[in-house]
Design an enzyme around this catalytic site. Structure first.
Site, PDB file in Angstrom:
ATOM      1  N   GLU A 219     -14.113  -4.588  -1.086  1.00  0.00           N
ATOM      2  CA  GLU A 219     -15.121  -3.579  -0.758  1.00  0.00           C
ATOM      3  C   GLU A 219     -16.116  -3.365  -1.895  1.00  0.00           C
ATOM      4  O   GLU A 219     -17.312  -3.198  -1.649  1.00  0.00           O
ATOM      5  CB  GLU A 219     -14.437  -2.250  -0.409  1.00  0.00           C
ATOM      6  N   HIS A 320     -16.847   6.074 -10.021  1.00  0.00           N
ATOM      7  CA  HIS A 320     -17.080   4.852 -10.791  1.00  0.00           C
ATOM      8  C   HIS A 320     -17.162   5.140 -12.290  1.00  0.00           C
ATOM      9  O   HIS A 320     -17.784   4.386 -13.048  1.00  0.00           O
ATOM     10  CB  HIS A 320     -18.327   4.112 -10.302  1.00  0.00           C
TER      11      HIS A 320
END
Length: 347
Positions: A219, A320
């Protein structure tokens, strides 16, 4: 179904501590495969290395698919420098400053080595401009925890260009229920799907629709769950993080339902159905738009699959980077998953 907090958090910690940057996911897929086996659920591998489990439902003509991705951010060795240290190439999208100072593991072919991701000009006692230099691939490097001072010595260790580098997760659970770790995107959701399957199988719950659990492994690089979707699939839901920040409605204590991301709006009817499940079940939720985001659900749409697509998941702070969520958000996401799979599909 009741949210088993202790089991879910133990599973989450175990998963985040298995290195799995995109392209290097065999070990974590094997772990999840073993978990499904303990539930008595058969799985199959795709050629890309993803894992699909199927729960038979009362209606086997219209299927549902729930996906979460187990691949994470990471890096690969781009160059072995003349001083023996390593230049990196990103795997996935993040900012170099988000991993500066992080411990890491270099996965050489026959052995692993630990290291630290640093600026080449890290020492303020040597480099006057160390604080203002750009954090980019020209300045960021890996200091290997081994006796090496040149490229030849590093290669003698077995390290070579193309070796994967994983980032240490540093998992912590606080007394206030905060979960701090790298790779909560999206191993938090994977843990919740495993918790869901555990309860369905142990309690012998009969689902109204046949439901597939798709653990994707690409992904973060854009092509995770865009193939191997059973033809009978009508509804495709990506269980993935809610992005938090200025202008966002999501938080760390509710389930975040995405109405639109960079790919465009998600299916209106299915999204409103999810909202109704939250309202009817008193599940704390937020509707949100993620401007710089894409999911396996949107990748499936781009690949041409004729499905209704939606996206929801726990709110993840500092995505992230050094991520954090709360057990309240995990619980709310589990409750929505539970309500969804036990409710008949909309027409």
């Amino acid at each position: 179904m009741q949210f088993n907090q202790q089991w879910t958090l133990q599973t989450l910690q175990r998963l985040v501590e298995i290195p799995s940057p995109s392209g290097y996911t065999e070990a974590v897929i094997e772990e999840i495969e073993r978990q499904f086996e303990t539930f008595g659920v058969e799985t199959k591998r795709t050629n890309k290395g993803a894992l699909i489990a199927t729960l038979q439902g009362q209606d086997d003509t219209r299927h549902r698919l729930l996906t979460a991705h187990v691949d994470t951010l990471g890096a690969m060795v781009k160059e072995i420098k003349s001083d023996g240290r390593l230049k990196l190439a990103m795997v996935g999208g993040f900012n170099w400053n988000a991993v500066e100072g992080e411990y890491c593991t270099i996965h050489a072919e026959s052995k692993t080595y630990t290291g630290t991701i640093l600026m080449h000009e890290a020492s303020v006692h040597v480099y006057r401009n160390s604080g203002t230099l750009p954090r980019d691939e020209q300045h960021i490097e890996v200091r290997i925890d081994a006796r090496t001072t040149n490229a030849e010595e590093t290669r003698e260790l077995g390290i070579e260009v193309g070796d994967f580098v994983s980032f240490d997760p540093r998992f912590q659970l606080t007394d206030d229920g905060f979960v701090k770790s790298r790779h909560l995107d999206d191993k938090a959701s994977v843990s919740l799907l495993l918790a869901l399957v555990k309860q369905v199988t142990e309690r012998k719950i009969s689902l109204p629709q046949t439901t597939h659990i798709y653990i994707s492994n690409n992904e973060e690089i854009g092509y995770g769950g865009n193939s191997n979707i059973p033809e009978e699939t009508v509804e495709y839901i990506a269980v993935d993080m809610g992005a938090l920040g200025d202008g966002q409605a999501s938080d760390e204590y509710t389930v975040s339902i995405c109405t639109k991301d960079s790919s465009g709006p998600y299916h209106y009817g299915l999204t409103r159905f999810l909202k109704k499940l939250c309202v009817d079940g008193n599940i704390p939720y937020r509707l949100d738009i993620y401007p710089y985001y894409g999911s396996d659900a949107s990748a499936a749409i781009r690949a041409g699959h004729d499905v209704r697509h939606a996206l929801f998941g726990p709110g993840i702070e500092s995505s992230h980077a050094n991520e954090r969520t709360n057990v309240d958000s995990l619980r709310a996401t589990f409750e929505l998953l539970s309500a969804y799979v036990q409710t008949e599909m909309i027409n």
